[in-house]
Design a protein around this motif. Sequence first.
Motif, PDB file in Angstrom:
ATOM      1  N   GLY A  42      31.075 -27.744 -13.027  1.00 50.96           N
ATOM      2  CA  GLY A  42      31.267 -26.310 -13.157  1.00 50.96           C
ATOM      3  C   GLY A  42      30.016 -25.534 -12.838  1.00 50.96           C
ATOM      4  O   GLY A  42      28.938 -26.086 -12.651  1.00 50.96           O
ATOM      5  N   VAL A  43      30.186 -24.206 -12.783  1.00 48.31           N
ATOM      6  CA  VAL A  43      29.064 -23.310 -12.524  1.00 48.31           C
ATOM      7  C   VAL A  43      29.313 -22.022 -13.299  1.00 48.31           C
ATOM      8  O   VAL A  43      30.446 -21.610 -13.502  1.00 48.31           O
ATOM      9  N   SER A  44      28.241 -21.449 -13.778  1.00 54.65           N
ATOM     10  CA  SER A  44      28.305 -20.105 -14.351  1.00 54.65           C
ATOM     11  C   SER A  44      27.244 -19.293 -13.623  1.00 54.65           C
ATOM     12  O   SER A  44      26.323 -19.842 -13.033  1.00 54.65           O
ATOM     13  N   GLY A  45      27.397 -18.002 -13.652  1.00 54.56           N
ATOM     14  CA  GLY A  45      26.445 -17.153 -12.945  1.00 54.56           C
ATOM     15  C   GLY A  45      26.111 -15.918 -13.734  1.00 54.56           C
ATOM     16  O   GLY A  45      26.905 -15.427 -14.545  1.00 54.56           O
ATOM     17  N   HIS A  46      24.904 -15.435 -13.514  1.00 59.44           N
ATOM     18  CA  HIS A  46      24.443 -14.213 -14.159  1.00 59.44           C
ATOM     19  C   HIS A  46      23.707 -13.390 -13.111  1.00 59.44           C
ATOM     20  O   HIS A  46      22.807 -13.891 -12.442  1.00 59.44           O
ATOM     21  N   GLY A  47      24.130 -12.152 -12.943  1.00 55.11           N
ATOM     22  CA  GLY A  47      23.462 -11.248 -12.020  1.00 55.11           C
ATOM     23  C   GLY A  47      22.926 -10.054 -12.774  1.00 55.11           C
ATOM     24  O   GLY A  47      23.517  -9.620 -13.771  1.00 55.11           O
ATOM     25  N   THR A  59      19.308  -1.493 -17.321  1.00 56.23           N
ATOM     26  CA  THR A  59      19.582  -2.856 -16.896  1.00 56.23           C
ATOM     27  C   THR A  59      21.087  -3.065 -16.949  1.00 56.23           C
ATOM     28  O   THR A  59      21.701  -2.842 -17.981  1.00 56.23           O
ATOM     29  N   THR A  60      21.649  -3.463 -15.842  1.00 55.22           N
ATOM     30  CA  THR A  60      23.077  -3.766 -15.788  1.00 55.22           C
ATOM     31  C   THR A  60      23.209  -5.230 -15.416  1.00 55.22           C
ATOM     32  O   THR A  60      22.525  -5.708 -14.510  1.00 55.22           O
ATOM     33  N   SER A  61      24.075  -5.945 -16.127  1.00 56.12           N
ATOM     34  CA  SER A  61      24.232  -7.360 -15.803  1.00 56.12           C
ATOM     35  C   SER A  61      25.708  -7.732 -15.750  1.00 56.12           C
ATOM     36  O   SER A  61      26.562  -7.068 -16.333  1.00 56.12           O
ATOM     37  N   TRP A  62      25.961  -8.791 -15.018  1.00 54.95           N
ATOM     38  CA  TRP A  62      27.309  -9.328 -14.852  1.00 54.95           C
ATOM     39  C   TRP A  62      27.239 -10.818 -15.119  1.00 54.95           C
ATOM     40  O   TRP A  62      26.320 -11.498 -14.677  1.00 54.95           O
ATOM     41  N   THR A  63      28.220 -11.324 -15.845  1.00 54.19           N
ATOM     42  CA  THR A  63      28.256 -12.741 -16.168  1.00 54.19           C
ATOM     43  C   THR A  63      29.597 -13.326 -15.758  1.00 54.19           C
ATOM     44  O   THR A  63      30.643 -12.740 -16.021  1.00 54.19           O
ATOM     45  N   MET A  64      29.525 -14.449 -15.099  1.00 50.55           N
ATOM     46  CA  MET A  64      30.722 -15.199 -14.747  1.00 50.55           C
ATOM     47  C   MET A  64      30.580 -16.549 -15.429  1.00 50.55           C
ATOM     48  O   MET A  64      29.710 -17.342 -15.082  1.00 50.55           O
TER      49      MET A  64
END
Length: 164
Positions: A42-47, A59-64
């Motif tokens: 699996g993979v998770s991501g944070h932008g 600060t704006t962030s997105w998490t998958m």
Amino acid sequence: MKKKIAVGACILAALLAAGGLWYTRPQSFWAVTGLDPSRISGVSGHGMELSVEHSRARTTSWTMDHRGPGDEDYEALIALLERGSYRAKLSNLTAPFSDSQPGSEQWVTLNFAVDGEPFPVHIPVPQTMTIPIPGSHGYWQYDASDPQIQAEVLQYLKANGEQS
């Protein structure tokens, strides 16, 4: 005697140039990371995006979170990463990057689960991608053939992740 030294120096220079060209040749995402796609569970991501609005820092962030093989989001992210090629930086040969990440207003971190262990890939947009050196606290640096890929990975996280 001087002619032999000159010929030897030319041969050495040619070998060094050839070695540098070989080391910085375009490589796939899999070759650069050394990951085996079949071992990824699996993979998770944070932008993250840093900005200033009305004289205030924001600060704006997105998490998958966990996406795995066979999942549509996972396959689309992998296809994005596979689309480009990556070139190693010659500075990796002298002193692998080990300081904090270079400054950027936008960045992405992808965390791959490989045989139950995390494997983080840091991508300051549109700067150099860093890959951890196994068994070390340092990082190797790679430039994407198309810097737009890095921005597209961030855009992908914005579209498919949850904003916080």
